[in-house]
Design an enzyme around this catalytic site. Structure first.
Site, PDB file in Angstrom:
ATOM      1  N   TRP A 167       0.817  -1.214   0.000  1.00  0.00           N
ATOM      2  CA  TRP A 167       0.000   0.000   0.000  1.00  0.00           C
ATOM      3  C   TRP A 167       0.845   1.255   0.000  1.00  0.00           C
ATOM      4  O   TRP A 167       0.569   2.197  -0.759  1.00  0.00           O
ATOM      5  CB  TRP A 167      -0.998  -0.015   1.163  1.00  0.00           C
ATOM      6  CG  TRP A 167      -2.068  -1.046   0.935  1.00  0.00           C
ATOM      7  CD1 TRP A 167      -2.256  -2.198   1.638  1.00  0.00           C
ATOM      8  CD2 TRP A 167      -3.062  -1.042  -0.110  1.00  0.00           C
ATOM      9  NE1 TRP A 167      -3.312  -2.900   1.107  1.00  0.00           N
ATOM     10  CE2 TRP A 167      -3.831  -2.220   0.040  1.00  0.00           C
ATOM     11  CE3 TRP A 167      -3.380  -0.163  -1.148  1.00  0.00           C
ATOM     12  CZ2 TRP A 167      -4.897  -2.535  -0.813  1.00  0.00           C
ATOM     13  CZ3 TRP A 167      -4.439  -0.476  -1.984  1.00  0.00           C
ATOM     14  CH2 TRP A 167      -5.174  -1.648  -1.814  1.00  0.00           C
ATOM     15  N   ASP A 173      -1.994   6.481   6.282  1.00  0.00           N
ATOM     16  CA  ASP A 173      -3.060   5.684   5.668  1.00  0.00           C
ATOM     17  C   ASP A 173      -3.433   4.628   6.707  1.00  0.00           C
ATOM     18  O   ASP A 173      -2.701   3.672   6.923  1.00  0.00           O
ATOM     19  CB  ASP A 173      -2.540   5.037   4.376  1.00  0.00           C
ATOM     20  CG  ASP A 173      -3.541   4.052   3.762  1.00  0.00           C
ATOM     21  OD1 ASP A 173      -4.619   3.831   4.347  1.00  0.00           O
ATOM     22  OD2 ASP A 173      -3.225   3.504   2.686  1.00  0.00           O
ATOM     23  N   LYS A 195     -12.924  -1.638   5.577  1.00  0.00           N
ATOM     24  CA  LYS A 195     -12.241  -2.667   6.360  1.00  0.00           C
ATOM     25  C   LYS A 195     -12.780  -2.696   7.800  1.00  0.00           C
ATOM     26  O   LYS A 195     -13.005  -3.752   8.347  1.00  0.00           O
ATOM     27  CB  LYS A 195     -10.732  -2.420   6.377  1.00  0.00           C
ATOM     28  CG  LYS A 195     -10.137  -2.124   4.990  1.00  0.00           C
ATOM     29  CD  LYS A 195      -9.570  -3.342   4.325  1.00  0.00           C
ATOM     30  CE  LYS A 195      -9.220  -3.120   2.858  1.00  0.00           C
ATOM     31  NZ  LYS A 195      -8.419  -1.965   2.534  1.00  0.00           N
TER      32      LYS A 195
HETATM   33  C1  LIG Z   1      -7.792  -1.419   1.171  1.00  0.00           C
HETATM   34  C2  LIG Z   1      -6.725  -0.401   1.316  1.00  0.00           C
HETATM   35  C3  LIG Z   1      -6.584   0.690   0.458  1.00  0.00           C
HETATM   36  C4  LIG Z   1      -7.403   0.832  -0.808  1.00  0.00           C
HETATM   37  O1  LIG Z   1      -8.637   1.246  -0.600  1.00  0.00           O
HETATM   38  P1  LIG Z   1      -9.666   1.418  -1.842  1.00  0.00           P
HETATM   39  O2  LIG Z   1     -10.874   1.843  -1.097  1.00  0.00           O
HETATM   40  O3  LIG Z   1      -9.803   0.093  -2.523  1.00  0.00           O
HETATM   41  O4  LIG Z   1      -9.127   2.461  -2.731  1.00  0.00           O
HETATM   42  C5  LIG Z   1      -5.601   1.619   0.704  1.00  0.00           C
HETATM   43  N1  LIG Z   1      -4.757   1.474   1.747  1.00  0.00           N
HETATM   44  C6  LIG Z   1      -4.844   0.427   2.587  1.00  0.00           C
HETATM   45  C7  LIG Z   1      -3.885   0.316   3.714  1.00  0.00           C
HETATM   46  C8  LIG Z   1      -5.823  -0.546   2.391  1.00  0.00           C
HETATM   47  O5  LIG Z   1      -5.902  -1.600   3.221  1.00  0.00           O
END
Ligand SMILES: *Cc1c(COP(=O)(O)O)cnc(C)c1O
Length: 350
Positions: free
Chosen positions: A88, A162, A186
């Protein structure tokens, strides 16, 4: 998703609180939806102890869109430091390079993304606009258990995190953060809602090409209603926030998540068959990748798991093996069921 929340949503689907409408049918500017929105904002602020000088923005586009939206708003076209700890943050550094000078300050690529480079070793660029980290690498299972203190490292830039895959699993030290973003899907609710928490002084510096709907200042000045926000996803996330409060809040979730993770890592480390390669000081409490030492047993492991009602255990294709995502909504009984199955499989087939 917590089952309680799904049941509440089902019961209110056709008629929300006697309004005669489904939440999906409400105007986002009507008093009913405004009350849902304001309650969700207040509950999230309370749960995560977000200080008043941070704005909470409900956006769309997910974590990947934020990889562009953050540099469009914060980079001023200058240099940004990225710490690469897995897929990521790697994606963030690559996307960022389209809008700013993207500098990789540290990387754990050499050990297959199984460690955390010590912040004291990061090669931060003098005058960088911000430092980006992914605080929980969902695919590689690497988590920052403590946020780096950039000031103590002599670097005065804001920290961008993030926190998509572990938001609300533990408290956040906002004194160390300038901006946090995460997709809701998530740990907070359904896909379609993206959470951004941003310190007020970072607003108002977007590049001229930044789309208005993605300009944090425009979004903040319009209470996330410059354009129609993802109303149903906000409503469901609001129900999750209330559920989190009933569980005892974020401290209680952290204790529960710690217990769940200890149970699973203990079973992996104590076995002859299973293996987790991540260094102990940065093992994720949310996403636990693990391998069977004999990979020929993978298919049998997954088939048996499914028969025991244990689903979605196949690892991400870039890593292989298995991955157990044990988000907030996963009860300890769910982790216990997995551990029991793993022991059973090892004795009968390992
Ligand atoms: C799932 C995830 C993303 C991506 O998210 P989207 O909503 O699919 O764009 C970005 N960063 C992390 C750490 C993730 O787990």
């Amino acid at each position: 998703m917590p089952q309680e929340v799904l049941m509440e949503a089902a019961a209110e689907m056709l008629d929300w609180h006697g309004s005669g409408m489904s939440v999906m049918e409400m105007s986002h500017r009507g008093k009913e939806f405004i009350s849902i929105y304001e309650q969700a904002q207040a509950d999230l602020r309370e749960l995560l102890a977000i200080p008043e000088h941070f704005k909470i923005l409900f956006m769309q586009g997910g974590g990947l869109a934020e990889n562009a939206i953050v540099p469009l708003n914060l980079s001023r076209g200058g240099t940004v430091d990225f710490v690469v700890t897995g897929s990521w943050s790697q994606k963030s550094a690559k996307e960022g390079s389209r809008f700013c000078t993207s500098h990789v300050s540290a990387s754990n690529e050499a050990d297959g993304h199984t460690s955390l480079p010590d912040p004291a070793s990061w090669k931060l660029s003098p005058g960088s606009q911000y430092v980006h980290i992914c605080t929980n690498e969902t695919i590689h299972g690497v988590e920052f258990h403590q946020l780096p203190d950039l000031k103590a490292l002599g670097h005065d830039a804001p920290l961008v995190i993030d926190f998509s895959s572990h938001v609300a699993s533990r408290p956040v030290d906002w004194t160390r953060v300038g901006l946090a973003f995460g997709g809701a899907q998530k740990n907070l609710g359904p896909a379609g809602l993206t959470l951004v928490v941003v310190r007020e002084d970072l607003l108002g510096h977007a590049l001229p090409v930044c789309p208005s709907a993605f300009n944090y200042k425009t979004v903040a000045d319009n209470q996330s209603m410059y354009n129609t926000p993802p109303t149903y996803a906000i409503y469901i996330a609001g129900l999750v926030f209330q559920w989190l409060k009933r569980q005892g809040g974020i401290a209680a979730m952290e204790a529960r998540n710690q217990a769940k993770a200890e149970l699973l890592y203990g079973a992996i480390d104590g076995s002859q068959l299973y293996l987790n390669k991540v260094a102990h000081n940065c093992r994720s409490r949310m996403n636990v990748p693990f391998f069977l030492r004999d990979e020929r047993l993978n298919e049998a492991f997954l088939t048996g798991a499914k028969a025991h009602g244990l689903l979605q255990l196949k690892g991400h294709k870039s890593v292989g093996g298995m991955r157990a995502s044990i988000y907030n909504a996963m009860p300890i009984a769910g982790v216990q069921a997995l551990v029991d199955y793993m022991r059973h499989f090892e004795t009968t087939q390992g």
